[in-house]
Write an enzyme that holds these catalytic residues in place. Structure first.
Site, short mmCIF file in Angstrom:
data_model
loop_
_atom_site.label_atom_id
_atom_site.label_comp_id
_atom_site.label_asym_id
_atom_site.label_seq_id
_atom_site.Cartn_x
_atom_site.Cartn_y
_atom_site.Cartn_z
CD GLU A 288 -0.42 0.42 4.50
OE1 GLU A 288 0.35 -0.54 4.68
OE2 GLU A 288 -1.65 0.30 4.34
CG HIS B 212 -1.86 -1.16 1.23
ND1 HIS B 212 -2.02 -2.01 2.30
CD2 HIS B 212 -2.68 -1.63 0.25
CE1 HIS B 212 -2.92 -2.94 1.99
NE2 HIS B 212 -3.33 -2.73 0.74
CG HIS C 48 0.83 -3.72 5.37
ND1 HIS C 48 -0.09 -3.45 4.38
CD2 HIS C 48 1.47 -4.84 4.96
CE1 HIS C 48 -0.01 -4.35 3.42
NE2 HIS C 48 0.93 -5.22 3.76
CD GLU D 228 -1.39 -3.52 9.38
OE1 GLU D 228 -1.07 -2.32 9.26
OE2 GLU D 228 -1.93 -4.19 8.46
O1 LIG Z 1 -5.84 -0.15 8.50
C1 LIG Z 1 -6.42 -0.73 7.61
O2 LIG Z 1 -7.66 -0.64 7.45
C2 LIG Z 1 -5.68 -1.64 6.66
C3 LIG Z 1 -4.20 -1.84 6.97
C4 LIG Z 1 -3.71 -2.92 6.03
O3 LIG Z 1 -3.31 -2.63 4.94
N1 LIG Z 1 -3.86 -4.19 6.45
C5 LIG Z 1 -3.67 -5.31 5.60
C6 LIG Z 1 -3.86 -6.57 6.40
C7 LIG Z 1 -3.60 -7.80 5.58
C8 LIG Z 1 -3.92 -9.11 6.31
O4 LIG Z 1 -5.08 -9.31 6.68
O5 LIG Z 1 -3.00 -9.93 6.47
C9 LIG Z 1 -4.68 -5.25 4.47
O6 LIG Z 1 -5.83 -4.87 4.73
O7 LIG Z 1 -4.33 -5.62 3.35
ZN LIG Z 2 -1.40 -1.91 4.29
#
Ligand SMILES: O=C(O)CCC(=O)N[C@@H](CCC(=O)O)C(=O)O
Ligand SMILES: [Zn+2]
Length: 350
Positions: free
Chosen positions: A71, A68, A165, A229
């Site tokens: 980020e 993303h 991320h 994260e």
């Molecule tokens: O903060 C958010 O809403 C999204 C942060 C983010 O990019 N998280 C990933 C997590 C991936 C996973 O579930 O392993 C995403 O949503 O792609």
């Molecule tokens: Zn992300």
């Protein structure tokens, strides 16, 4: 002999693979060179650079960021590690593949250009009847780079992938990792120790397949993979990099040492959560009853409203059900919310 790409001298001198990638949003000519310490450097494509030390290695490590583009803290961490490696300041003991997932989305300062790259892995990039776009093509290529990297590793090498991320919202637990669904295989305490050393004491255990980069490398390549994260999204220049010191040091140790000793495993050092359910947005009318600044890990009382999708209302069905990644603006059919509940270290850990 083929001519060397014109970018090579500058890359050797500055180590600035990030700027090179940003200047070549979707494609960069491949090339190779060696550092004075013998490490081979292979540029596979824009955002994809591999380092292989001269010594025999035992680990194959993938470090990705910018899946993303907005980020930025993970991008800055990887930029700094890459520069240290190319300058010779950080001498590698392990093979490592760095990936900036979506250089164009870094340039526009957005999560993605047309489509969320992290919903396109594990084959979801190529679906009959759905037109390809730059992100779909990129997801397919990234899978191939990761496959090739792991295949070229020493037989029996330990494979890992940390997809770095930052979250859109603030989080009660500032740093946390998503452990992809392992299809019944046990979770590894050694990985939790590594994460703790990175400053990540909170881990969410997924219970279903996903389209994410970390699930792909876990499921297809048997790698120890995590989405990590590291804090909240901030533009370049606004990250407090002192908050990422532990992560940077631990990643540097992972790739520059033969074996890293972590403090003894202690279950009380961790907060673990089981993913309770995923709520997808299926209707244009989708909303949350809480504000945009409600943090990840905010818990709800049993019976409280969590989300409204068209005519469907979702209520907390467990006391303390907590929200993760709420996003009412995702594309139709995509995950708008995860909920989690606390869990204990049990027999499914090795
Ligand atoms: O903060 C958010 O809403 C999204 C942060 C983010 O990019 N998280 C990933 C997590 C991936 C996973 O579930 O392993 C995403 O949503 O792609
Ligand atoms: Zn992300």
């Amino acid at each position: 002999m083929l001519a060397k790409p014109s970018y090579l001298n500058e890359l050797k001198n500055t180590g600035d693979f990030l700027t090179l990638s940003r200047n070549n949003e979707w494609h960069l000519e491949a090339s190779e060179f060696a550092l004075e310490n013998g490490t081979r450097v292979t540029v596979h494509d824009t955002g994809v650079i591999e380092f292989k030390p001269r010594v025999t290695t035992t680990k194959d490590v993938v470090l990705s960021s910018a899946v993303h583009g907005n980020e930025t803290a993970p991008i800055e961490i990887c930029d700094s590690l890459i520069k240290q490696i190319i300058s010779g300041e950080l001498k590698l003991a392990q093979r490592v593949l760095f990936i900036y997932g979506n250089p164009k989305s870094i340039n526009i300062g957005l999560r993605f250009v047309e489509e969320n790259l992290n919903r396109l892995f594990n084959g979801h990039h190529t679906v009959e009847g759905i037109a390809m776009n730059d992100e779909r093509v990129r997801a397919a290529k990234l899978e191939q780079y990761v496959s090739d990297f792991f295949e070229r590793g020493e037989h029996g090498s330990a494979r890992s992938h940390y997809d770095l991320h930052t979250a859109i919202r603030g989080s009660k637990n500032e740093k946390f990792a998503v452990y992809p669904y392992l299809h019944g295989k046990p979770w590894k305490k050694s990985q939790l120790q590594f994460l703790l050393s990175c400053g990540v004491n909170t881990v969410l255990m997924m219970k279903s397949e996903a389209t994410t980069f970390s699930y792909y490398s876990s499921y297809v390549h048997g790698a120890d993979s995590f989405t990590v994260e590291l804090g909240q999204v901030k533009p370049f220049g606004q990250n407090d990099m002192t908050r990422f010191e532990k992560t940077k040091k631990t990643l540097a140790a992972l790739i520059s040492q033969n074996e890293v000793e972590y403090p003894q495993f202690n279950a009380s050092d961790f907060e673990l959560f089981a993913v309770h359910r995923t709520i997808n947005r299926t209707e244009d009318e989708f909303s949350f009853p809480f504000s945009d600044d409600a943090e990840n890990f905010t818990g709800f009382a049993k019976g409280e409203l969590l989300a409204t999708d068209g005519d469907t209302s979702y209520y907390a069905d467990v006391e303390g059900e907590a929200i993760i990644f709420p996003n009412a603006h995702v594309a139709l059919g995509q995950r708008a919310l995860l909920t989690v509940i606390p869990m204990q270290i049990d027999s499914n850990f090795v």
